[in-house]
Design a protein around this motif. Sequence first.
Motif, PDB file in Angstrom:
ATOM      1  N   GLU A   1      25.643  18.739  65.385  1.00 25.14           N
ATOM      2  CA  GLU A   1      25.058  17.439  65.050  1.00 25.14           C
ATOM      3  C   GLU A   1      24.495  16.702  66.263  1.00 25.14           C
ATOM      4  OE1 GLU A   1      28.699  17.915  62.247  1.00 25.14           O
ATOM      5  OE2 GLU A   1      28.145  18.441  64.305  1.00 25.14           O
ATOM      6  N   THR A   2      25.183  16.824  67.406  1.00 20.80           N
ATOM      7  CA  THR A   2      24.741  16.120  68.612  1.00 20.80           C
ATOM      8  C   THR A   2      23.316  16.512  68.999  1.00 20.80           C
ATOM      9  OG1 THR A   2      27.000  16.061  69.412  1.00 20.80           O
ATOM     10  CG2 THR A   2      25.286  15.689  71.044  1.00 20.80           C
ATOM     11  N   GLU A   3      23.006  17.795  68.865  1.00 17.89           N
ATOM     12  CA  GLU A   3      21.681  18.281  69.244  1.00 17.89           C
ATOM     13  C   GLU A   3      20.584  17.553  68.476  1.00 17.89           C
ATOM     14  OE1 GLU A   3      24.495  21.756  70.095  1.00 17.89           O
ATOM     15  OE2 GLU A   3      24.409  19.975  68.871  1.00 17.89           O
ATOM     16  N   VAL A   4      20.877  17.191  67.233  1.00 15.37           N
ATOM     17  CA  VAL A   4      19.913  16.440  66.418  1.00 15.37           C
ATOM     18  C   VAL A   4      19.914  14.964  66.800  1.00 15.37           C
ATOM     19  CG1 VAL A   4      19.484  15.597  64.063  1.00 15.37           C
ATOM     20  CG2 VAL A   4      19.841  18.032  64.474  1.00 15.37           C
ATOM     21  N   ILE A   5      21.087  14.370  66.930  1.00 12.55           N
ATOM     22  CA  ILE A   5      21.196  12.931  67.206  1.00 12.55           C
ATOM     23  C   ILE A   5      20.486  12.545  68.496  1.00 12.55           C
ATOM     24  CG2 ILE A   5      22.828  11.110  67.870  1.00 12.55           C
ATOM     25  CD1 ILE A   5      24.756  12.342  65.778  1.00 12.55           C
ATOM     26  N   VAL A   6      20.738  13.295  69.580  1.00 11.45           N
ATOM     27  CA  VAL A   6      20.118  12.908  70.857  1.00 11.45           C
ATOM     28  C   VAL A   6      18.607  13.102  70.824  1.00 11.45           C
ATOM     29  CG1 VAL A   6      22.218  13.486  72.142  1.00 11.45           C
ATOM     30  CG2 VAL A   6      20.380  15.160  72.019  1.00 11.45           C
ATOM     31  N   THR A   7      18.136  14.065  70.022  1.00 16.71           N
ATOM     32  CA  THR A   7      16.700  14.323  69.945  1.00 16.71           C
ATOM     33  C   THR A   7      15.980  13.220  69.173  1.00 16.71           C
ATOM     34  OG1 THR A   7      17.271  16.672  69.864  1.00 16.71           O
ATOM     35  CG2 THR A   7      14.997  16.108  69.419  1.00 16.71           C
ATOM     36  N   LEU A   8      16.667  12.622  68.200  1.00 19.63           N
ATOM     37  CA  LEU A   8      16.051  11.583  67.375  1.00 19.63           C
ATOM     38  C   LEU A   8      15.697  10.330  68.169  1.00 19.63           C
ATOM     39  CD1 LEU A   8      18.296  11.863  64.184  1.00 19.63           C
ATOM     40  CD2 LEU A   8      15.848  12.382  64.320  1.00 19.63           C
ATOM     41  N   ASN A   9      16.508  10.026  69.202  1.00 19.21           N
ATOM     42  CA  ASN A   9      16.238   8.846  70.028  1.00 19.21           C
ATOM     43  C   ASN A   9      17.092   8.917  71.293  1.00 19.21           C
ATOM     44  OD1 ASN A   9      15.956   6.323  71.203  1.00 19.21           O
ATOM     45  ND2 ASN A   9      16.103   5.171  69.296  1.00 19.21           N
ATOM     46  N   PRO A  10      16.631   9.686  72.304  1.00 16.75           N
ATOM     47  CA  PRO A  10      17.441   9.862  73.519  1.00 16.75           C
ATOM     48  C   PRO A  10      17.793   8.553  74.199  1.00 16.75           C
ATOM     49  CG  PRO A  10      15.583  11.399  73.495  1.00 16.75           C
ATOM     50  CD  PRO A  10      15.375  10.453  72.353  1.00 16.75           C
ATOM     51  N   GLU A  11      16.829   7.645  74.334  1.00 22.71           N
ATOM     52  CA  GLU A  11      17.073   6.384  75.032  1.00 22.71           C
ATOM     53  C   GLU A  11      18.073   5.517  74.274  1.00 22.71           C
ATOM     54  OE1 GLU A  11      14.601   2.654  77.054  1.00 22.71           O
ATOM     55  OE2 GLU A  11      13.550   4.147  75.830  1.00 22.71           O
ATOM     56  N   GLY A  12      17.920   5.443  72.945  1.00 22.22           N
ATOM     57  CA  GLY A  12      18.844   4.657  72.125  1.00 22.22           C
ATOM     58  C   GLY A  12      20.256   5.205  72.191  1.00 22.22           C
ATOM     59  N   PHE A  13      20.376   6.522  72.196  1.00 21.80           N
ATOM     60  CA  PHE A  13      21.686   7.164  72.299  1.00 21.80           C
ATOM     61  C   PHE A  13      22.358   6.800  73.618  1.00 21.80           C
ATOM     62  CE2 PHE A  13      24.012  10.830  74.086  1.00 21.80           C
ATOM     63  CZ  PHE A  13      25.058  10.905  73.185  1.00 21.80           C
ATOM     64  N   ILE A  14      21.620   6.910  74.712  1.00 21.87           N
ATOM     65  CA  ILE A  14      22.181   6.611  76.043  1.00 21.87           C
ATOM     66  C   ILE A  14      22.606   5.153  76.138  1.00 21.87           C
ATOM     67  CG2 ILE A  14      21.564   6.369  78.492  1.00 21.87           C
ATOM     68  CD1 ILE A  14      19.854   8.930  78.065  1.00 21.87           C
ATOM     69  N   ASN A  15      21.769   4.248  75.632  1.00 21.19           N
ATOM     70  CA  ASN A  15      22.112   2.822  75.685  1.00 21.19           C
ATOM     71  C   ASN A  15      23.408   2.535  74.933  1.00 21.19           C
ATOM     72  OD1 ASN A  15      19.884   2.231  77.230  1.00 21.19           O
ATOM     73  ND2 ASN A  15      18.600   1.609  75.503  1.00 21.19           N
ATOM     74  N   ALA A  16      23.559   3.155  73.757  1.00 18.67           N
ATOM     75  CA  ALA A  16      24.780   2.954  72.962  1.00 18.67           C
ATOM     76  C   ALA A  16      26.001   3.471  73.719  1.00 18.67           C
ATOM     77  CB  ALA A  16      24.652   3.649  71.610  1.00 18.67           C
ATOM     78  N   VAL A  17      25.861   4.633  74.356  1.00 19.24           N
ATOM     79  CA  VAL A  17      26.978   5.223  75.098  1.00 19.24           C
ATOM     80  C   VAL A  17      27.366   4.336  76.281  1.00 19.24           C
ATOM     81  CG1 VAL A  17      27.671   7.166  76.559  1.00 19.24           C
ATOM     82  CG2 VAL A  17      26.488   7.594  74.404  1.00 19.24           C
ATOM     83  N   LEU A  18      26.375   3.899  77.033  1.00 21.04           N
ATOM     84  CA  LEU A  18      26.665   3.094  78.224  1.00 21.04           C
ATOM     85  C   LEU A  18      27.277   1.743  77.858  1.00 21.04           C
ATOM     86  CD1 LEU A  18      23.592   3.870  80.518  1.00 21.04           C
ATOM     87  CD2 LEU A  18      25.892   4.848  80.606  1.00 21.04           C
ATOM     88  N   GLU A  19      26.770   1.103  76.794  1.00 13.96           N
ATOM     89  CA  GLU A  19      27.352  -0.171  76.368  1.00 13.96           C
ATOM     90  C   GLU A  19      28.759   0.031  75.812  1.00 13.96           C
ATOM     91  OE1 GLU A  19      26.222  -3.204  76.992  1.00 13.96           O
ATOM     92  OE2 GLU A  19      24.591  -2.211  78.069  1.00 13.96           O
ATOM     93  N   GLY A  20      28.962   1.143  75.097  1.00 13.83           N
ATOM     94  CA  GLY A  20      30.305   1.455  74.607  1.00 13.83           C
ATOM     95  C   GLY A  20      31.269   1.688  75.749  1.00 13.83           C
ATOM     96  N   TYR A  21      30.801   2.344  76.784  1.00 12.49           N
ATOM     97  CA  TYR A  21      31.629   2.617  77.963  1.00 12.49           C
ATOM     98  C   TYR A  21      31.995   1.319  78.688  1.00 12.49           C
ATOM     99  CZ  TYR A  21      32.851   4.389  82.610  1.00 12.49           C
ATOM    100  OH  TYR A  21      33.490   4.652  83.801  1.00 12.49           O
ATOM    101  N   ARG A  22      31.014   0.417  78.800  1.00 14.85           N
ATOM    102  CA  ARG A  22      31.226  -0.835  79.544  1.00 14.85           C
ATOM    103  C   ARG A  22      31.900  -1.917  78.708  1.00 14.85           C
ATOM    104  NH1 ARG A  22      24.985  -0.345  81.010  1.00 14.85           N
ATOM    105  NH2 ARG A  22      25.078   0.890  82.927  1.00 14.85           N
TER     106      ARG A  22
END
Length: 397
Positions: A279-300
């Motif tokens: 599933e990850t392979e699809v999710i990151v491809t759909l919106n790489p920038e949005g995925f990264i932003n969500a991860v970084l905000e979740g981390y912080r």
Amino acid sequence: MRLHILGSGGREHAIGWAFAKQGYEVHFYPGNAGTKRDGTNHPYEGEKTLKAIPEEDIVIPGSEEFLVEGVANWKSNVFGPVKEVARLEGSKVYAKRFMKRYGIRTARFEVAETPEELREKIKKFSPPYVIKADGLARGKGVLILDSEEEAIEKGSKLIIGELIKGVKGPVVIDEFLAGNELSAMAVVNGRGFVILPFVRDYKRLMDGDRGPNTGGMGSWGPVEIPPDTIKKIEELFDKTLWGVEKEGYTYRGFLYLGLMLHDGDPYILEYNVRLGDPETEVIVTLNPEGFINAVLEGYRGGKMEPVKPQGFAVDVVLAARGYPDAPEKGKEITLPEEGLIFFAGVAERDGKLVTSGGRVLHCIGTGETKEEARRKAYELAEKVHFEGKIYRRDIAL
């Protein structure tokens, strides 16, 4: 901030690819022959490796083994739950009892610790019989069988450690629920979470959902889900995080609900404490920038925004002949010059790429429509060559 990814599969390559695409320095432990195209590979040496990573960097464990082992207990910059919470995936028995304790919707179940108990308790169920290994089994620990005798025979072997190498102990007998499976994954910090685009994956080896269960033979997204169902899924996430809080812990990382949509309601089949693969392979491809932003905000611990999919994506997994039981290895791989491919069971030998695992490559297609994404994924899959290549032809149909 640098990104350090623990693992060596297609999921880990996809996460690293997304971050590298946005300009981040990425390190993989141990990675594979493809991950080094998007970062740097290093050996993984357990706690020693974690302690050498600077505190200002972020560590993402790809697969569940790291979290069950306790990497988040060793270092505060790990984006994942501590091992006490990772039991939600590490122990099916713990997870089912957790759901029962906090009133979270799941299938009716029993726990059997001996073959004798299994023979007695299975009579409370009707076919098909669902038997799940308690511990980690790399996607092979779920049996769905029509015959009571076969269920008792194979379930007993699972308990005593004769069915799957390295797997033994109690089993869960689950009521079979008919319906559509759905993967729901969220980025979590405490009680706050944002659900990632919904993706459907395909567990069985062959077309038409036939053959043995695997780690996943492909996926596609986004899957459109009615608003009232989404609300019910959000309630399952919220209840789960409330339960974790009641147990005395704070959840930070990814939380995956393996769902069955049954009679209009989502039921939790299983928890994963990391992102799914494929599933990850699809999710990151759909919106790489949005995925990264969500991860970084979740981390912080910041404000996580929904990850809005841009078009559609389809992942077709190319596996080695003999997968999932005894995949052939060492077969030379020839790749096309263009196309998005995430590497999984791939090694390098004498300067050439060769197969080194069951799931070898993930061929990704994207497009404005599901049909366009599907066509591109299969065109790419057909251009990849290695002896014994197998894949499903019905992904995203």
